[in-house]
Design a protein around this motif. Sequence first.
Motif, mmCIF file in Angstrom:
data_model
loop_
_atom_site.group_PDB
_atom_site.id
_atom_site.type_symbol
_atom_site.label_atom_id
_atom_site.label_comp_id
_atom_site.label_asym_id
_atom_site.label_seq_id
_atom_site.Cartn_x
_atom_site.Cartn_y
_atom_site.Cartn_z
ATOM 1 N N SER A 206 0.832 -1.206 0.000
ATOM 2 C CA SER A 206 0.000 0.000 0.000
ATOM 3 C C SER A 206 0.864 1.252 0.000
ATOM 4 C CB SER A 206 -0.909 0.015 1.229
ATOM 5 O OG SER A 206 -1.606 1.245 1.328
ATOM 6 N N ARG A 207 0.508 2.199 -0.820
ATOM 7 C CA ARG A 207 1.142 3.519 -0.727
ATOM 8 C C ARG A 207 0.840 4.117 0.643
ATOM 9 N NH1 ARG A 207 -0.347 2.589 -5.854
ATOM 10 N NH2 ARG A 207 1.220 3.004 -7.475
ATOM 11 N N ALA A 208 1.785 4.869 1.165
ATOM 12 C CA ALA A 208 1.690 5.548 2.465
ATOM 13 C C ALA A 208 1.874 4.609 3.650
ATOM 14 C CB ALA A 208 0.378 6.321 2.624
ATOM 15 N N THR A 380 -3.108 1.528 8.483
ATOM 16 C CA THR A 380 -2.792 1.492 7.058
ATOM 17 C C THR A 380 -2.466 0.073 6.603
ATOM 18 O OG1 THR A 380 -1.999 3.759 7.264
ATOM 19 C CG2 THR A 380 -1.415 2.602 5.251
ATOM 20 N N SER A 381 -1.946 -0.757 7.506
ATOM 21 C CA SER A 381 -1.788 -2.177 7.187
ATOM 22 C C SER A 381 -3.144 -2.816 6.903
ATOM 23 C CB SER A 381 -1.108 -2.912 8.343
ATOM 24 O OG SER A 381 0.274 -2.649 8.376
ATOM 25 N N ALA A 382 -4.146 -2.453 7.697
ATOM 26 C CA ALA A 382 -5.490 -2.982 7.457
ATOM 27 C C ALA A 382 -6.044 -2.460 6.126
ATOM 28 C CB ALA A 382 -6.421 -2.607 8.603
ATOM 29 N N LEU A 383 -5.693 -1.231 5.778
ATOM 30 C CA LEU A 383 -6.100 -0.702 4.470
ATOM 31 C C LEU A 383 -5.384 -1.450 3.342
ATOM 32 C CD1 LEU A 383 -6.116 3.156 5.181
ATOM 33 C CD2 LEU A 383 -8.011 1.528 5.367
ATOM 34 N N GLU A 384 -4.150 -1.885 3.591
ATOM 35 C CA GLU A 384 -3.439 -2.716 2.611
ATOM 36 C C GLU A 384 -4.169 -4.043 2.429
ATOM 37 O OE1 GLU A 384 0.904 -4.948 2.194
ATOM 38 O OE2 GLU A 384 0.810 -2.985 3.177
ATOM 39 N N MET A 385 -4.618 -4.651 3.554
ATOM 40 C CA MET A 385 -5.395 -5.888 3.472
ATOM 41 C C MET A 385 -6.672 -5.669 2.659
ATOM 42 S SD MET A 385 -4.966 -6.972 7.487
ATOM 43 C CE MET A 385 -6.150 -8.310 7.457
ATOM 44 N N GLN A 386 -7.311 -4.520 2.859
ATOM 45 C CA GLN A 386 -8.533 -4.202 2.127
ATOM 46 C C GLN A 386 -8.262 -4.099 0.623
ATOM 47 O OE1 GLN A 386 -10.653 -0.854 3.798
ATOM 48 N NE2 GLN A 386 -11.839 -0.508 1.946
ATOM 49 N N ALA A 397 -2.546 9.838 -2.063
ATOM 50 C CA ALA A 397 -3.457 10.836 -1.497
ATOM 51 C C ALA A 397 -4.706 10.172 -0.914
ATOM 52 C CB ALA A 397 -3.855 11.854 -2.561
ATOM 53 N N GLN A 398 -5.242 9.174 -1.614
ATOM 54 C CA GLN A 398 -6.408 8.438 -1.134
ATOM 55 C C GLN A 398 -6.115 7.778 0.211
ATOM 56 O OE1 GLN A 398 -7.406 5.852 -4.498
ATOM 57 N NE2 GLN A 398 -9.403 5.469 -3.578
ATOM 58 N N THR A 399 -4.969 7.106 0.274
ATOM 59 C CA THR A 399 -4.610 6.366 1.486
ATOM 60 C C THR A 399 -4.325 7.313 2.644
ATOM 61 O OG1 THR A 399 -3.589 4.737 0.010
ATOM 62 C CG2 THR A 399 -3.164 4.507 2.358
ATOM 63 N N GLU A 400 -3.607 8.412 2.350
ATOM 64 C CA GLU A 400 -3.311 9.354 3.435
ATOM 65 C C GLU A 400 -4.580 10.023 3.939
ATOM 66 O OE1 GLU A 400 -0.527 13.129 4.768
ATOM 67 O OE2 GLU A 400 -0.337 12.381 2.711
ATOM 68 N N ALA A 401 -5.522 10.270 3.059
ATOM 69 C CA ALA A 401 -6.796 10.861 3.496
ATOM 70 C C ALA A 401 -7.527 9.918 4.447
ATOM 71 C CB ALA A 401 -7.664 11.188 2.288
ATOM 72 N N ARG A 402 -7.517 8.614 4.131
ATOM 73 C CA ARG A 402 -8.134 7.635 5.028
ATOM 74 C C ARG A 402 -7.401 7.606 6.362
ATOM 75 N NH1 ARG A 402 -11.096 3.169 3.562
ATOM 76 N NH2 ARG A 402 -11.235 2.957 5.827
ATOM 77 N N LEU A 403 -6.057 7.654 6.312
ATOM 78 C CA LEU A 403 -5.250 7.660 7.530
ATOM 79 C C LEU A 403 -5.591 8.863 8.398
ATOM 80 C CD1 LEU A 403 -2.831 6.815 9.341
ATOM 81 C CD2 LEU A 403 -1.354 8.095 7.763
ATOM 82 N N ALA A 404 -5.645 10.048 7.794
ATOM 83 C CA ALA A 404 -5.955 11.269 8.556
ATOM 84 C C ALA A 404 -7.327 11.166 9.213
ATOM 85 C CB ALA A 404 -5.893 12.483 7.636
ATOM 86 N N SER A 405 -8.294 10.626 8.483
ATOM 87 C CA SER A 405 -9.644 10.458 9.010
ATOM 88 C C SER A 405 -9.666 9.471 10.177
ATOM 89 C CB SER A 405 -10.577 9.981 7.892
ATOM 90 O OG SER A 405 -11.860 9.690 8.396
ATOM 91 N N ILE A 406 -8.928 8.363 10.035
ATOM 92 C CA ILE A 406 -8.881 7.357 11.106
ATOM 93 C C ILE A 406 -8.236 7.939 12.359
ATOM 94 C CG2 ILE A 406 -7.752 5.199 11.795
ATOM 95 C CD1 ILE A 406 -8.183 4.273 8.844
ATOM 96 N N MET A 407 -7.135 8.677 12.199
ATOM 97 C CA MET A 407 -6.453 9.245 13.370
ATOM 98 C C MET A 407 -7.313 10.287 14.066
ATOM 99 S SD MET A 407 -3.853 7.373 13.468
ATOM 100 C CE MET A 407 -3.285 8.092 15.014
#
Length: 449
Positions: A206-208, A380-386, A397-407
């Motif tokens: 996964s990126r990021a 983000t590891s779980a997002l990689e699994m997804q 950018a997509q992945t970092e946006a999800r990360l920012a939202s989760i944090m």
Amino acid sequence: MSSIDEKLQPVFDQVLQRNVGETEFHQAVKEVLESLGRVVAKHPQYLDDALIERICEPERQIIFRIPWVDDRGQVQINRGFRVQFNSALGPYKGGIRFHPSVNIGIIKFLGFEQIFKNALTGLPIGGGKGGSDFDPKGRSDAEIMRFCQSLMTELHRHIGEYTDVPAGDIGVGAREIGYMFGQYKRLTNRYEAGVLTGKGLTYGGSRARTEATGYGNAYFIQAMLATKSTDFEDKRVVVSGSGNVALYSIQKVKEFGAKVVACSDSSGYIVDDNGIDWALLREIKEVKRLRVSEYARAKGNGVHFVSTGSVWDVPCDIAMPSATQNELSGKDAATLIKNGVIAVGEGANMPCTPEAIRAFQEAGVMFAPGKAANAGGVATSALEMQQNASRDSWTFAQTEARLASIMQGIHDTCAETADEYGAPGNYVLGANIAGFVKVAEAMRSFGVI
């Protein structure tokens, strides 16, 4: 920080009796139990069916021999560990650590912390951890490959995308994950991309992900600072360590307008009052794998390398301990408080001793515990699994946006839980209770298993 409620003391006594000498594990359990007195007073059902005792006992502990051959043709023996701690919310999820200090007690402490950290992300992942007492420093790529292949020869029978999904940790980066994934693929005759995370982008990574733990800590601290109507702008920051977490913490807080003036490794620390040159530091540490003293040598005048004392002697507004467990002592905390620190965010797992945490809380310093602040990596590891499950690949950018939202969500959950249980601003209590309640409710639903 409070003491353990009398109703929970027998649980801790049992942990001490069953896990003799495992001091880091004792420390991690004690910190959580100290937060749960308010929960059992309000919800006594959590004392039923030995629920808390079950959470403190791993579902499975695996210890195995890792024989491998070094470049001289000599057979070496290391010990491998995988603690599958709790699968109430999903498959076990947690990193693999290669370091001489690794033992079963450290892996259990890390796995126990991982249960609650993973619960806070809101994603369907349980808690586990693994590692070996192998030291990758000074070893050739060929030696590391042979070691990783030997480790996976045993570990492969215990993991899988619906069972247990390891990732990297100290001493385990993309190189090691690649060797382990290759051996897993070879042994199973399956391209099961979701069995490991932290993979290279060419084969399902996964990126990021590389940046996620450091970025996530910065996002959490930013949210915490916002509750006091401030931010990173023009703040002096000290980051311990100079590995993956530290490097990308430095990068993100610089983007947020802070000046990072010091970082460290096991040889000492550097001070750059003009602000650390992130690109140069990354080249020295991540690309060339050299010591931080090389940064001082490359920069020349105005940059100091210090081989004695502590990086926490450097005055700062925000401290980000990002190296290893129990690296920031009560004495270090007193120095930071004296020098005007306003916020601390744990990038590593349990880097602050109980005495340090107590000192910060009593001084009114905002304190973000690792199980909340450094959850961006596993999220983000779980997002990689997804992405692997859906045969998809997201942009950075997509992945970092999800990360920012989760944090932001983790921050808000911790803050709201602390408020609900009468301890506003106590992120330690908020994180422990919020993570515990989610896991405990799932376990109650399953019955006694």
